[in-house]
Scaffold this motif. Structure first.
Motif, PDB file in Angstrom:
ATOM      1  N   LYS A  37       1.150  -1.608  -0.102  1.00 27.19           N
ATOM      2  CA  LYS A  37      -0.368   0.456  -0.133  1.00 27.19           C
ATOM      3  C   LYS A  37       1.091   1.228  -0.330  1.00 27.19           C
ATOM      4  CE  LYS A  37      -3.805  -2.000   2.481  1.00 27.19           C
ATOM      5  NZ  LYS A  37      -4.281  -1.741   3.892  1.00 27.19           N
ATOM      6  N   TYR A  38       1.682   1.179   0.414  1.00 26.08           N
ATOM      7  CA  TYR A  38       2.426   2.405   0.802  1.00 26.08           C
ATOM      8  C   TYR A  38       4.398   2.979   0.513  1.00 26.08           C
ATOM      9  CZ  TYR A  38      -1.620   2.466   3.901  1.00 26.08           C
ATOM     10  OH  TYR A  38      -2.927   2.073   4.561  1.00 26.08           O
ATOM     11  N   GLY A  39       4.606   1.304   0.589  1.00 29.12           N
ATOM     12  CA  GLY A  39       5.935   1.595  -0.509  1.00 29.12           C
ATOM     13  C   GLY A  39       6.475   0.568   0.227  1.00 29.12           C
ATOM     14  N   ASP A  40       8.127   0.590  -0.950  1.00 23.31           N
ATOM     15  CA  ASP A  40       9.099  -0.788  -0.850  1.00 23.31           C
ATOM     16  C   ASP A  40       9.872  -0.816  -0.142  1.00 23.31           C
ATOM     17  OD1 ASP A  40       7.644  -0.473  -3.892  1.00 23.31           O
ATOM     18  OD2 ASP A  40       9.507  -0.138  -4.667  1.00 23.31           O
ATOM     19  N   THR A  41       9.939  -0.242   1.148  1.00 19.98           N
ATOM     20  CA  THR A  41      10.697  -0.765   2.738  1.00 19.98           C
ATOM     21  C   THR A  41       9.626   0.044   3.531  1.00 19.98           C
ATOM     22  OG1 THR A  41      12.178   1.735   2.212  1.00 19.98           O
ATOM     23  CG2 THR A  41      12.528  -0.454   0.754  1.00 19.98           C
ATOM     24  N   VAL A  42      10.069  -0.147   4.921  1.00 18.99           N
ATOM     25  CA  VAL A  42       9.891   0.651   6.040  1.00 18.99           C
ATOM     26  C   VAL A  42      10.003   1.958   6.143  1.00 18.99           C
ATOM     27  CG1 VAL A  42       9.814   0.352   8.724  1.00 18.99           C
ATOM     28  CG2 VAL A  42      10.117  -1.728   7.411  1.00 18.99           C
ATOM     29  N   ARG A  43      11.372   1.837   5.850  1.00 22.85           N
ATOM     30  CA  ARG A  43      11.503   3.530   6.012  1.00 22.85           C
ATOM     31  C   ARG A  43      10.803   4.348   4.132  1.00 22.85           C
ATOM     32  NH1 ARG A  43      15.837   5.096   8.254  1.00 22.85           N
ATOM     33  NH2 ARG A  43      17.729   3.601   9.079  1.00 22.85           N
ATOM     34  N   ASP A  44       9.857   3.491   3.688  1.00 21.61           N
ATOM     35  CA  ASP A  44       8.996   4.697   2.865  1.00 21.61           C
ATOM     36  C   ASP A  44       7.812   4.090   3.131  1.00 21.61           C
ATOM     37  OD1 ASP A  44      11.025   4.812   0.135  1.00 21.61           O
ATOM     38  OD2 ASP A  44      10.607   2.432  -0.251  1.00 21.61           O
ATOM     39  N   ILE A  45       7.903   3.502   3.563  1.00 27.53           N
ATOM     40  CA  ILE A  45       5.797   3.458   5.115  1.00 27.53           C
ATOM     41  C   ILE A  45       5.812   4.510   5.648  1.00 27.53           C
ATOM     42  CG2 ILE A  45       4.425   2.185   6.293  1.00 27.53           C
ATOM     43  CD1 ILE A  45       5.675  -0.867   4.924  1.00 27.53           C
ATOM     44  N   LEU A  46       7.145   5.118   6.691  1.00 23.02           N
ATOM     45  CA  LEU A  46       7.284   5.810   7.278  1.00 23.02           C
ATOM     46  C   LEU A  46       7.274   7.149   6.621  1.00 23.02           C
ATOM     47  CD1 LEU A  46       9.929   4.009   9.666  1.00 23.02           C
ATOM     48  CD2 LEU A  46       7.271   3.830  10.368  1.00 23.02           C
ATOM     49  N   ASP A  47       7.742   7.717   5.922  1.00 25.90           N
ATOM     50  CA  ASP A  47       7.965   8.850   4.820  1.00 25.90           C
ATOM     51  C   ASP A  47       6.874   8.981   4.410  1.00 25.90           C
ATOM     52  OD1 ASP A  47      10.342   8.647   5.472  1.00 25.90           O
ATOM     53  OD2 ASP A  47      11.052   8.360   3.249  1.00 25.90           O
ATOM     54  N   TYR A  48       5.061   8.085   3.741  1.00 27.60           N
ATOM     55  CA  TYR A  48       4.457   7.974   3.700  1.00 27.60           C
ATOM     56  C   TYR A  48       3.434   8.843   4.690  1.00 27.60           C
ATOM     57  CZ  TYR A  48      -0.224   7.383   1.210  1.00 27.60           C
ATOM     58  OH  TYR A  48      -1.506   7.758   1.570  1.00 27.60           O
ATOM     59  N   ARG A  49       3.965   7.911   5.571  1.00 26.01           N
ATOM     60  CA  ARG A  49       3.074   8.793   6.778  1.00 26.01           C
ATOM     61  C   ARG A  49       3.195   9.732   7.398  1.00 26.01           C
ATOM     62  NH1 ARG A  49       2.350  10.915  11.885  1.00 26.01           N
ATOM     63  NH2 ARG A  49       1.756  10.094  13.087  1.00 26.01           N
ATOM     64  N   GLU A  50       3.842  10.344   7.351  1.00 24.96           N
ATOM     65  CA  GLU A  50       4.407  11.487   8.008  1.00 24.96           C
ATOM     66  C   GLU A  50       4.032  12.488   6.899  1.00 24.96           C
ATOM     67  OE1 GLU A  50       6.250  13.000  10.479  1.00 24.96           O
ATOM     68  OE2 GLU A  50       5.797  10.631  10.669  1.00 24.96           O
ATOM     69  N   GLN A  51       3.922  12.067   5.391  1.00 26.75           N
ATOM     70  CA  GLN A  51       3.275  12.820   4.310  1.00 26.75           C
ATOM     71  C   GLN A  51       1.814  13.219   4.266  1.00 26.75           C
ATOM     72  OE1 GLN A  51       4.174  10.904   0.759  1.00 26.75           O
ATOM     73  NE2 GLN A  51       6.843  11.736   0.902  1.00 26.75           N
ATOM     74  N   ALA A  52       0.801  11.354   4.728  1.00 27.65           N
ATOM     75  CA  ALA A  52       0.415  11.751   4.865  1.00 27.65           C
ATOM     76  C   ALA A  52      -0.472  12.656   6.142  1.00 27.65           C
ATOM     77  CB  ALA A  52      -0.513  10.418   5.576  1.00 27.65           C
ATOM     78  N   GLN A  53       0.130  12.872   7.408  1.00 22.91           N
ATOM     79  CA  GLN A  53       0.694  13.425   8.533  1.00 22.91           C
ATOM     80  C   GLN A  53      -0.207  15.141   7.811  1.00 22.91           C
ATOM     81  OE1 GLN A  53      -0.949  12.558  11.463  1.00 22.91           O
ATOM     82  NE2 GLN A  53      -1.599  14.586  12.115  1.00 22.91           N
ATOM     83  N   ALA A  54       0.754  15.528   7.302  1.00 25.16           N
ATOM     84  CA  ALA A  54       1.156  16.899   7.011  1.00 25.16           C
ATOM     85  C   ALA A  54       0.307  17.217   6.012  1.00 25.16           C
ATOM     86  CB  ALA A  54       2.401  16.732   6.371  1.00 25.16           C
ATOM     87  N   GLU A  55      -0.482  16.276   4.925  1.00 28.01           N
ATOM     88  CA  GLU A  55      -1.952  16.724   4.197  1.00 28.01           C
ATOM     89  C   GLU A  55      -3.322  16.471   5.497  1.00 28.01           C
ATOM     90  OE1 GLU A  55      -4.174  15.212   0.757  1.00 28.01           O
ATOM     91  OE2 GLU A  55      -2.248  14.061   0.815  1.00 28.01           O
ATOM     92  N   ILE A  56      -3.280  15.942   6.109  1.00 26.00           N
ATOM     93  CA  ILE A  56      -3.988  16.133   7.357  1.00 26.00           C
ATOM     94  C   ILE A  56      -4.356  17.249   8.206  1.00 26.00           C
ATOM     95  CG2 ILE A  56      -5.118  15.568   9.674  1.00 26.00           C
ATOM     96  CD1 ILE A  56      -4.424  11.939   8.710  1.00 26.00           C
TER      97      ILE A  56
END
Length: 586
Positions: free
Chosen positions: A316-335
């Protein structure tokens, strides 16, 4: 500038390579020798449309390649970088292969599209004649010519306006994002909150997937690791001093004692001591590892479940755990941005209003300057058309604005359509003959007339010209005498700031060139061939004599040609020395 043009199987050209330098370059030859084919080949390299009919008879494909030096072409360099092409050694190579039914394009050896070739090519060469590749045919370029004519002070107004316009566009884009439909915003917030919650619930640590994968390998191969390391332990430690480590110790002790007798053995003793120490370190590592591992089937199940959870998040969110955590930060910023949209939108609308007012004021100042410049440019062009054989031609610069409710405001509250260049639409109007109405230049001017108008523009705005290579294919159509000399002087003036190639039938123009190329057509067997070569000084005298319609072998003709070349050399020096004097554009 254009450094090299290479052509294969194009029209009448079998194989051709032309090296080019700076200044004014003349291409001459008999009528029908194939001079315009050279320009056609360059146009093809720059991305102009050609058909398979351009392929030489008997060949299955044609190839054209143009190599340009970008040191004086910043806009071309920027266009190349936008296309993802990094110029090598300050150069760019445009290559095109024309096959039956389609063409193949390359930029610096990389596959490219016709669009990218043309976008870069339009900043590399301006070709004037019966071709699409000439900027006077495109009204979008008329505003640029007028601005260049205005010089430094006017261009400063343009730059100030562009600064305001850029800020305004960015603020409007942000406003569009913040004023998204409330339902859409709510749906987006629900999705983002779910995604952030799902990631937070997983409690991921950076690089956890790699750590777990390594742990799974250890757990799954527990027996192999245990047995193998036990075997290694026994090999090193052994029983009753039979292990490799004890034997190394004895060897090191013995060699050390012998080194006291013969120092040449000291290095061997030192190496054995290093081996003992390294082996002891390895033995301690093996012991610690054996004590740390244990068989744990339950832990294997836990690791597998954790890895499966992470794999689902990766989809759903990225190829690595770091990618997933980066997506989480981007999503929170958009929220955070969407939750504060209402307050941000009000503040942003106030800022947009202020920026519109500022951009509108600067656009008005720029427009006022353009209207003043328009009259001066029109008078200047008409004045310079007269010695070029167009004594009664008329030229006018139209400056128009279009009403637009969404445009920029003026001091009276009206709004005008705008873009990055201001609120003005600039159109060049032209009439070559008395009694005729002025009409758009692109609709009424012939190829030769367009070339002469462009020559005037290039000479007026030469120092500000951003295109490093200019080609004139029909500059001498239906002229001669004083008009030809006037055109020659302007070509010399333009060539002080750009590389200029001109195809000419007139000796008055050819003799002013820094480089003289001769185009010849010959028949060998049943095939026709076109060749190009640079003339020597003696050959040039003969060619000028031929162009005057005299026998190039007679002394009188050669003397006349020599005098023309010497006079032209003095003219070049005079014109270029005059350009070095400080002047004010416009």
């Amino acid at each position: 500038m254009l450094r090299n043009l290479s052509v294969e199987n194009f029209a009448l050209i079998d194989e051709l390579e032309v090296q080019l330098g700076p200044g004014l370059i003349a291409l001459t030859g008999e009528t029908g020798a194939g001079k315009s084919i050279i320009v056609d080949a360059l146009n093809a390299a720059l991305g102009e449309r050609v058909t398979s009919e351009a392929i030489r008879g008997g060949a299955d494909r044609a190839r054209v390649e143009a190599r340009f030096d970008l040191s004086a072409a910043p806009e071309a360099r920027e266009a190349a970088e936008r296309a993802g092409i990094l110029p090598a050694d300050g150069e760019i190579v445009l290559n095109r292969t024309i096959a039956s039914g389609r063409s193949y394009y390359r930029l610096n050896g990389e596959a490219a599209t016709m669009t990218s070739l043309r976008e870069i090519g339009e900043h590399l060469a301006d070709i004037h004649g019966q071709h699409e590749h000439q900027s006077l045919l495109h009204e979008r370029s008329h505003r640029r010519f007028l601005d260049l004519f205005g010089g430094t002070e006017h261009l400063a107004l343009l730059e100030r306006y562009r600064e305001s316009w850029t800020e305004l566009c960015e603020a409007r884009r942000m406003s569009d994002r913040l004023t998204t439909d409330a339902r859409t915003r709510a749906q987006r917030l629900d999705l983002l909150r779910f995604q952030v919650g799902e990631i937070d619930e997983a409690g991921l640590a950076p690089d956890e997937d790699e750590t777990l994968a390594a742990e799974r390998r250890r757990l799954m191969h527990y027996e192999k690791l245990r047995d193998g390391l036990a075997e290694a332990w026994n090999a090193l430690e052994g029983e009753s001093s039979a292990g490799a480590l004890d034997q190394l110790r004895r060897a090191e002790q013995t060699t050390g004692e012998l080194a006291e007798i013969d120092p040449e053995l000291a290095s061997a003793a030192g190496a054995l001591l290093d081996a003992v120490e390294q082996s002891e370190d390895a033995l301690r590592t093996i012991r610690d590892y054996l004590e740390s591992i244990e068989e744990d089937p339950d832990r294997i199940d836990e690791v597998e479940a954790r890895l499966n959870l992470i794999a689902g998040l990766k989809r759903k969110y990225g190829d690595t755990v770091r990618d997933i955590l980066d997506y989480r930060e981007q999503a929170q910023a958009e929220i955070d941005q969407l939750e504060g949209a209402e307050q941000s939108s009000e503040e942003l609308q106030a800022r947009i209003g202020a920026l519109e007012q500022e951009a509108g004021e600067r656009a008005e100042a720029l427009s006022e300057s353009r209207r003043e410049l328009a009259g001066r440019l029109a008078a200047r062009v008409e004045e310079q058309l007269r010695p070029l054989g167009m004594e009664r031609a008329r030229f006018e610069v139209g400056v128009e604005v279009d009403a637009d409710e969404e445009g920029l405001p003026d001091g009276e509250g009206r709004r005008w359509a705008a873009d990055a260049g201001g609120i003005d639409r600039i159109r060049f109007m032209f009439c070559a003959n008395p009694g005729e109405a002025l009409r758009p230049l692109s609709q009424v001017a012939s190829g030769g007339e367009l070339s002469r108008v462009m020559l005037i523009f290039k000479s007026i705005c030469a120092a500000g010209n951003q295109v490093p290579t200019i080609v004139f294919d029909e500059i001498d159509a239906n002229i001669g005498g004083r008009t030809a000399l006037a055109i020659a002087e302007k070509l010399v003036a333009v060539s002080a700031h750009a590389q200029v190639l001109t195809i000419t039938h007139l000796p008055q123009i050819a003799c002013h060139a820094d480089t003289h190329l001769s185009v010849d057509k010959s028949v060998q067997g049943d095939r026709t061939f076109v060749t190009v070569r640079e003339l020597t000084e003696d050959e040039r005298v003969a060619e000028i004599a031929r162009m005057m319609g005299e026998s190039e072998t007679t002394q009188a003709a050669r003397r006349h040609a020599t005098e023309m070349l010497r006079a032209a050399e003095r003219t070049r020096a005079r014109v270029r020395d005059g350009l070095r004097e400080p002047t004010r554009t416009g």
